[in-house]
Design an enzyme around this catalytic site. Structure first.
Site, PDB file in Angstrom:
ATOM      1  CG  ASP A  54      77.388 -45.923  22.953  1.00 60.78           C
ATOM      2  OD1 ASP A  54      77.360 -44.671  22.915  1.00 60.78           O
ATOM      3  OD2 ASP A  54      77.943 -46.548  23.876  1.00 60.78           O
ATOM      4  CB  VAL A  55      76.806 -41.263  19.160  1.00 58.88           C
ATOM      5  CG1 VAL A  55      75.585 -41.437  18.288  1.00 58.88           C
ATOM      6  CG2 VAL A  55      76.454 -40.610  20.499  1.00 58.88           C
ATOM      7  CE1 TYR A 146      72.329 -30.007  25.624  1.00 60.36           C
ATOM      8  CE2 TYR A 146      72.152 -27.629  25.829  1.00 60.36           C
ATOM      9  CZ  TYR A 146      71.813 -28.810  25.183  1.00 60.36           C
ATOM     10  OH  TYR A 146      70.968 -28.779  24.101  1.00 60.36           O
ATOM     11  CE  LYS A 150      73.753 -30.258  22.264  1.00 61.16           C
ATOM     12  NZ  LYS A 150      73.553 -31.157  21.104  1.00 61.16           N
ATOM     13  CB  THR A 181      61.580 -33.144  22.142  1.00 52.93           C
ATOM     14  OG1 THR A 181      62.459 -32.786  23.224  1.00 52.93           O
ATOM     15  CG2 THR A 181      61.826 -32.225  20.947  1.00 52.93           C
ATOM     16  CB  THR A 184      61.881 -30.063  26.311  1.00 52.14           C
ATOM     17  OG1 THR A 184      60.879 -30.413  25.350  1.00 52.14           O
ATOM     18  CG2 THR A 184      63.156 -29.679  25.577  1.00 52.14           C
TER      19      THR A 184
END
Length: 239
Positions: A54-55, A146, A150, A181, A184
């Site tokens: 889990d980052v 988001y 980013k 992916t 998306t």
């Protein structure tokens, strides 16, 4: 082949999509790859080992990097790829939604860098690749959290690049455009059609096209590249 021979590479968000392709590509090029994700995954290329991570968890990062360095002695490449997307405008965002996106997309990148940098300092350098997005540089309506995260990844990468340049630790950001992916594919088709329609090449990208960029940044071919933004977007940001 063998562009990463002898290197140990850790890839986050590697269960599917871009991360999975990066992990397999690194392994095919000779690296020992530690692929990580929040759920179980299999079927990777030879040379890939999988760890749960889990980052957003400080403890998880310490555990995984400790296991990797204990077994392999080093981390030469870190590809911080894990991420989530949410289409919520600023006034619609809840604190919970904001915190979730920030925890994975931004805090996860910071924790990963913080955990591996001391090992790279000890072994004489390394390459960190932080996956941002075209939407780390420009924006569309909505997706406020988001965009914020980013954009943060873009500048976090530059800060780290300057900080550790003299120690041969290179830090670059990778900026995919619309890539086909599972992430998306799960989106509203109208969103996908809009972004592809705004892409000069008129098509979606393939995960391998992004992985090829990550491979360059991970390899010694990019030995004089740090603090840079590698854009793989079919011309989107050129407009």
């Amino acid at each position: 082949m063998n562009r990463l021979q002898g290197k140990v590479a850790l890839v986050t968000g590697a269960g599917r999509g871009i991360g999975r392709t990066i992990a397999d590509t690194f392994a095919r090029e000779g690296a020992t790859v530690i692929a990580t994700g929040r759920s179980e995954a299999n079927g990777f290329a030879d040379g890939v080992e999988y760890h749960r991570l889990d980052v957003s968890s400080d403890a998880d990062w310490a555990r995984v990097v400790g296991e990797v360095t204990g077994r392999h002695g080093r981390v030469d490449v870190l590809a911080n790829n894990a991420g989530v997307i949410a289409y919520e405008s600023l006034h619609e965002l809840t604190v919970e939604s904001w915190q979730q996106v920030v925890a994975i997309n931004q805090t996860g990148v910071w924790l990963g860098m913080r955990e591996v940098v001391p090992h790279m300092q000890r072994t004489g350098g390394g390459s960190i690749i932080n996956v941002s997005s075209i939407w780390g540089s420009v924006a569309v309506a909505g997706a406020h959290a988001y965009h914020a995260t980013k954009g943060a990844v873009r500048n976090m990468s530059k800060s780290a690049a300057i900080t550790y340049a003299r120690e041969n630790i290179r830090v670059n950001s990778l900026h995919p455009g619309f890539i086909r992916t599972p992430l998306t594919e799960a989106q509203d088709p109208e969103i996908n059609e809009f972004v592809i329609g705004q892409t000069p090449m008129g098509r979606a990208g393939d995960p391998q096209e992004v992985a090829n960029g990550a491979l360059f940044l991970a390899s010694d071919e990019s030995s004089f590249v740090t603090g840079s933004e590698l854009v793989v977007d079919g011309g989107y940001l050129a407009q």
